[in-house]
Design a protein around this motif. Structure first.
Motif, PDB file in Angstrom:
ATOM      1  N   LEU A 237       0.797  -0.988  -0.100  1.00 32.04           N
ATOM      2  CA  LEU A 237       0.313  -0.030  -0.122  1.00 32.04           C
ATOM      3  C   LEU A 237       0.896   1.425   0.225  1.00 32.04           C
ATOM      4  CD1 LEU A 237      -2.538  -1.075   2.510  1.00 32.04           C
ATOM      5  CD2 LEU A 237      -3.006  -0.536  -0.276  1.00 32.04           C
ATOM      6  N   SER A 238       2.158   0.899   0.519  1.00 37.04           N
ATOM      7  CA  SER A 238       2.605   2.174   0.818  1.00 37.04           C
ATOM      8  C   SER A 238       3.523   2.797  -0.865  1.00 37.04           C
ATOM      9  CB  SER A 238       3.991   1.948   2.406  1.00 37.04           C
ATOM     10  OG  SER A 238       3.364   1.802   3.051  1.00 37.04           O
ATOM     11  N   PHE A 239       4.445   1.325  -0.846  1.00 36.78           N
ATOM     12  CA  PHE A 239       4.866   1.855  -2.213  1.00 36.78           C
ATOM     13  C   PHE A 239       3.115   2.194  -3.394  1.00 36.78           C
ATOM     14  CE2 PHE A 239       5.014  -0.452  -7.079  1.00 36.78           C
ATOM     15  CZ  PHE A 239       6.625   0.043  -7.023  1.00 36.78           C
ATOM     16  N   ILE A 240       2.002   1.371  -3.361  1.00 32.63           N
ATOM     17  CA  ILE A 240       1.054   2.058  -4.081  1.00 32.63           C
ATOM     18  C   ILE A 240       0.884   3.223  -4.267  1.00 32.63           C
ATOM     19  CG2 ILE A 240      -1.476   1.921  -4.741  1.00 32.63           C
ATOM     20  CD1 ILE A 240      -1.396  -0.737  -3.760  1.00 32.63           C
ATOM     21  N   LYS A 241       1.175   4.072  -3.267  1.00 31.05           N
ATOM     22  CA  LYS A 241       0.418   4.867  -2.701  1.00 31.05           C
ATOM     23  C   LYS A 241       1.206   6.421  -3.547  1.00 31.05           C
ATOM     24  CE  LYS A 241      -0.649   8.957   1.188  1.00 31.05           C
ATOM     25  NZ  LYS A 241      -0.851   8.792   3.031  1.00 31.05           N
ATOM     26  N   LYS A 242       2.270   6.076  -3.587  1.00 29.86           N
ATOM     27  CA  LYS A 242       3.660   6.368  -3.259  1.00 29.86           C
ATOM     28  C   LYS A 242       4.359   6.509  -4.909  1.00 29.86           C
ATOM     29  CE  LYS A 242       9.668   5.950  -3.387  1.00 29.86           C
ATOM     30  NZ  LYS A 242      10.481   5.147  -3.402  1.00 29.86           N
ATOM     31  N   GLU A 243       3.621   5.955  -5.478  1.00 25.43           N
ATOM     32  CA  GLU A 243       3.539   5.393  -7.230  1.00 25.43           C
ATOM     33  C   GLU A 243       2.702   5.980  -8.089  1.00 25.43           C
ATOM     34  OE1 GLU A 243       6.740   5.145  -8.946  1.00 25.43           O
ATOM     35  OE2 GLU A 243       8.002   4.784  -6.639  1.00 25.43           O
ATOM     36  N   LYS A 244       2.168   6.463  -7.503  1.00 29.19           N
ATOM     37  CA  LYS A 244       0.258   7.161  -7.599  1.00 29.19           C
ATOM     38  C   LYS A 244      -0.269   5.911  -8.625  1.00 29.19           C
ATOM     39  CE  LYS A 244       1.811  11.322  -7.413  1.00 29.19           C
ATOM     40  NZ  LYS A 244       2.916  11.446  -6.492  1.00 29.19           N
ATOM     41  N   LEU A 245      -0.719   4.868  -7.421  1.00 26.89           N
ATOM     42  CA  LEU A 245      -1.001   3.907  -8.253  1.00 26.89           C
ATOM     43  C   LEU A 245      -2.411   3.440  -8.205  1.00 26.89           C
ATOM     44  CD1 LEU A 245       1.837   0.961  -8.741  1.00 26.89           C
ATOM     45  CD2 LEU A 245       0.873   3.151 -10.143  1.00 26.89           C
ATOM     46  N   GLU A 246      -3.099   4.255  -6.624  1.00 28.33           N
ATOM     47  CA  GLU A 246      -4.388   3.977  -6.529  1.00 28.33           C
ATOM     48  C   GLU A 246      -5.610   3.638  -7.784  1.00 28.33           C
ATOM     49  OE1 GLU A 246      -2.278   7.003  -3.704  1.00 28.33           O
ATOM     50  OE2 GLU A 246      -2.275   6.828  -5.912  1.00 28.33           O
ATOM     51  N   ALA A 247      -5.354   4.400  -8.696  1.00 26.62           N
ATOM     52  CA  ALA A 247      -6.082   4.586  -9.696  1.00 26.62           C
ATOM     53  C   ALA A 247      -6.077   3.072 -10.715  1.00 26.62           C
ATOM     54  CB  ALA A 247      -6.635   5.556 -10.396  1.00 26.62           C
ATOM     55  N   GLN A 248      -5.263   2.415 -10.530  1.00 25.72           N
ATOM     56  CA  GLN A 248      -4.874   1.519 -11.669  1.00 25.72           C
ATOM     57  C   GLN A 248      -5.052  -0.479 -10.216  1.00 25.72           C
ATOM     58  OE1 GLN A 248      -1.267   1.605 -13.101  1.00 25.72           O
ATOM     59  NE2 GLN A 248      -1.516  -0.738 -14.344  1.00 25.72           N
ATOM     60  N   VAL A 249      -4.620  -0.115  -9.110  1.00 28.18           N
ATOM     61  CA  VAL A 249      -4.860  -1.066  -8.030  1.00 28.18           C
ATOM     62  C   VAL A 249      -5.934  -1.103  -7.545  1.00 28.18           C
ATOM     63  CG1 VAL A 249      -3.543  -2.596  -6.322  1.00 28.18           C
ATOM     64  CG2 VAL A 249      -2.501  -1.502  -8.375  1.00 28.18           C
ATOM     65  N   GLN A 250      -7.159  -2.261  -7.172  1.00 27.91           N
ATOM     66  CA  GLN A 250      -8.282  -2.122  -6.673  1.00 27.91           C
ATOM     67  C   GLN A 250      -7.864  -3.318  -5.286  1.00 27.91           C
ATOM     68  OE1 GLN A 250     -11.851  -2.061  -8.707  1.00 27.91           O
ATOM     69  NE2 GLN A 250     -12.803  -2.595  -7.309  1.00 27.91           N
ATOM     70  N   PHE A 251      -8.517  -3.487  -4.319  1.00 28.41           N
ATOM     71  CA  PHE A 251      -8.364  -4.246  -3.019  1.00 28.41           C
ATOM     72  C   PHE A 251     -10.136  -4.263  -3.079  1.00 28.41           C
ATOM     73  CE2 PHE A 251      -4.552  -2.413  -2.648  1.00 28.41           C
ATOM     74  CZ  PHE A 251      -3.366  -4.066  -2.656  1.00 28.41           C
ATOM     75  N   LEU A 252     -10.575  -5.683  -2.503  1.00 25.76           N
ATOM     76  CA  LEU A 252     -11.274  -6.563  -2.506  1.00 25.76           C
ATOM     77  C   LEU A 252     -11.440  -6.916  -0.881  1.00 25.76           C
ATOM     78  CD1 LEU A 252     -13.354  -6.912  -6.038  1.00 25.76           C
ATOM     79  CD2 LEU A 252     -12.853  -4.734  -4.698  1.00 25.76           C
ATOM     80  N   GLU A 253     -12.348  -7.404   0.099  1.00 24.22           N
ATOM     81  CA  GLU A 253     -11.783  -8.000   1.032  1.00 24.22           C
ATOM     82  C   GLU A 253     -14.105  -8.595   1.456  1.00 24.22           C
ATOM     83  OE1 GLU A 253      -9.171  -8.278   4.388  1.00 24.22           O
ATOM     84  OE2 GLU A 253      -9.036  -5.751   3.426  1.00 24.22           O
ATOM     85  N   GLY A 254     -14.403  -9.556   1.901  1.00 22.75           N
ATOM     86  CA  GLY A 254     -15.982 -10.269   2.074  1.00 22.75           C
ATOM     87  C   GLY A 254     -16.454 -10.150   1.012  1.00 22.75           C
ATOM     88  N   VAL A 255     -16.182 -10.681  -0.127  1.00 24.93           N
ATOM     89  CA  VAL A 255     -16.261 -11.378  -0.911  1.00 24.93           C
ATOM     90  C   VAL A 255     -16.803 -12.713  -0.832  1.00 24.93           C
ATOM     91  CG1 VAL A 255     -16.354 -11.666  -3.767  1.00 24.93           C
ATOM     92  CG2 VAL A 255     -14.849  -9.881  -2.153  1.00 24.93           C
ATOM     93  N   SER A 256     -18.404 -12.422  -1.221  1.00 24.48           N
ATOM     94  CA  SER A 256     -18.825 -13.914  -1.173  1.00 24.48           C
ATOM     95  C   SER A 256     -17.991 -15.419  -2.080  1.00 24.48           C
ATOM     96  CB  SER A 256     -20.317 -13.682  -0.831  1.00 24.48           C
ATOM     97  OG  SER A 256     -20.694 -14.069  -2.422  1.00 24.48           O
ATOM     98  N   MET A 257     -18.684 -16.571  -2.467  1.00 18.79           N
ATOM     99  CA  MET A 257     -17.803 -17.788  -3.041  1.00 18.79           C
ATOM    100  C   MET A 257     -18.466 -17.402  -4.122  1.00 18.79           C
ATOM    101  SD  MET A 257     -15.297 -19.475  -2.278  1.00 18.79           S
ATOM    102  CE  MET A 257     -15.168 -20.742  -1.167  1.00 18.79           C
ATOM    103  N   GLU A 258     -19.865 -16.731  -4.034  1.00 18.40           N
ATOM    104  CA  GLU A 258     -20.550 -16.996  -5.388  1.00 18.40           C
ATOM    105  C   GLU A 258     -19.911 -15.253  -6.568  1.00 18.40           C
ATOM    106  OE1 GLU A 258     -22.698 -18.790  -6.847  1.00 18.40           O
ATOM    107  OE2 GLU A 258     -22.761 -19.881  -5.204  1.00 18.40           O
ATOM    108  N   GLU A 259     -19.837 -14.360  -5.914  1.00 15.33           N
ATOM    109  CA  GLU A 259     -19.361 -13.113  -6.036  1.00 15.33           C
ATOM    110  C   GLU A 259     -17.612 -13.315  -6.689  1.00 15.33           C
ATOM    111  OE1 GLU A 259     -21.890  -9.590  -4.254  1.00 15.33           O
ATOM    112  OE2 GLU A 259     -19.768 -10.756  -2.974  1.00 15.33           O
ATOM    113  N   LEU A 260     -17.312 -14.074  -5.754  1.00 16.61           N
ATOM    114  CA  LEU A 260     -15.819 -14.170  -6.755  1.00 16.61           C
ATOM    115  C   LEU A 260     -15.361 -15.483  -7.177  1.00 16.61           C
ATOM    116  CD1 LEU A 260     -12.469 -14.301  -5.685  1.00 16.61           C
ATOM    117  CD2 LEU A 260     -13.032 -16.417  -4.521  1.00 16.61           C
ATOM    118  N   ALA A 261     -16.392 -16.434  -7.599  1.00 17.06           N
ATOM    119  CA  ALA A 261     -17.155 -17.119  -9.168  1.00 17.06           C
ATOM    120  C   ALA A 261     -17.340 -15.931 -10.621  1.00 17.06           C
ATOM    121  CB  ALA A 261     -17.816 -18.104  -8.860  1.00 17.06           C
TER     122      ALA A 261
END
Length: 368
Positions: A237-261
């Motif tokens: 996350l520090s690297f992403i912020k430093k290199e201004k990659l926030e718009a390119q990398v998306q993090f997801l948590e709490g995804v259901s199995m059906e959603e992940l599929a």
């Protein structure tokens, strides 16, 4: 046959060992309902409820007391007249009575031996002791890959004929083609890009997400990451912020199995440059989702990947970048590899075959 299971992971773990336990019992009860499958644990819960609806599957609470899983569960299984006890996560009970019962243990990996820096001294010692104790007291050991079989023989010092490889499958959610409506719903919910590269797994050093981030730097290729964060994620996350990659990398948590599929099926490429795995379930999930795979040329990953996955040196950023760019820009090659890998997974990791291989192990020790 009556088979008793240490069902702690079946009820308590949401992924990994939990998925393995639930899938194993689900497959066996579906294809071989003539047997009885008994789940032993302190308590049952909603997880795996649909599997317990099968008449050949039952729950049995273990005796109360301290260390009951280690000292009482084995005797509980014997008192239920179980023919076989199967430890699903590298462990077996330590105490038994005089009743005859055969013992099987599944060992998933010995990563803590290969990469000790990822584990505390105490955890390494406890894991090794438990695994070795179980391996030597078991009548048969199931390894989930040839890599794990090799490690069990060499590191736990057991004879090769005692170890059999039975591969894992993956959750049924990944084997169903999702409707466009389902895909659109998930895409909208998580605001996913039109095209993206996908990475799935706990964000820890061994999974090596940092290499993917660096490989995608100075490209316009979006990355979606699905997984629980650990302290290792802070560096990323520090690297992403430093290199201004926030718009390119998306993090997801709490995804259901059906959603992940759904997310797997929408991805153009699945990239998984792990340094070491016992098997590599996410690779199989991607295969069943008809998504082209890039993974490491290390440990068991070529076993899971097959000949149509694309392989990389996971520590070589330039190699990872080149392979991602190649597939990203070649739709026909992505589709060809995805289709061939889907056929490979259907042939090698289908539920019926896995269930047959498991029953073969049970019948072999039951009849001796």
């Amino acid at each position: 046959m009556k088979i008793a299971y240490d069902a702690k992971r079946f009820f308590n773990n949401t992924s990994g060992l939990g998925n393995y336990s639930r899938d194993l019992v689900r497959m066996l009860s579906e294809f071989f309902p003539e047997n009885k499958y008994m789940l032993l644990a302190k308590r049952e819960n909603e997880r795996g409820k649909t599997i317990l609806e099968n008449p050949s599957v039952s729950f049995s609470p273990i005796s109360k007391g301290n260390m009951a899983r280690q000292f009482k569960m084995g005797k509980d299984a014997q008192n239920l007249d179980a023919d076989i006890f199967h430890g699903l996560s590298g462990e077996l009970p330590l105490k038994w009575n005089k009743k005859t019962i055969k013992k099987i243990v599944t060992i998933h990996d010995l990563i803590f031996v290969h990469y000790p820096k990822f584990y505390s001294f105490f955890d390494r010692k406890i894991h090794f002791w438990k695994f070795k104790k179980a391996a030597h007291s078991a009548d048969k050991i199931i390894a989930i890959s040839e890599q794990t079989k090799k490690d069990v023989i060499e590191m736990l010092k057991v004879p090769a004929e005692k170890v059999v490889v039975v591969y894992q499958g993956c959750h049924a959610a990944f084997k169903t083609e999702k409707s466009q409506e389902e895909l659109n719903t998930v895409k909208s919910k998580y605001n996913l890009p039109e095209r993206f590269v996908l990475n799935v797994g706990t964000i820890e050093e061994r999974k090596n997400l940092f290499t993917v981030i660096k490989a995608l730097q100075n490209t316009d290729i979006p990355l979606v990451v699905v997984g629980r964060k650990t302290k290792y994620a802070d560096q990323i996350l520090s690297f992403i912020k430093k290199e201004k990659l926030e718009a390119q990398v998306q993090f997801l948590e709490g995804v259901s199995m059906e959603e992940l599929a759904c997310i797997y099926q929408m991805a153009d490429i699945f990239v998984y440059p792990s340094l070491f795995e016992g098997f590599g379930i996410p690779v199989i999930e991607a295969h069943f989702s008809k998504t082209a795979v890039i993974t490491s040329n290390l440990s068991c990953l070529p076993e899971a990947g097959g000949k149509d996955a694309v392989y990389v040196n996971p520590l070589n950023v330039k190699d990872v970048k080149a392979k991602i760019s190649f597939l990203w820009d070649n739709e026909s090659e992505r589709q060809r590899r995805a289709e061939k890998s889907y056929e490979f997974a259907q042939l090698k990791f289908n539920d019926k075959l896995i269930a047959q291989n498991l029953i073969r192990v049970y019948e072999q020790i039951y009849s001796t």
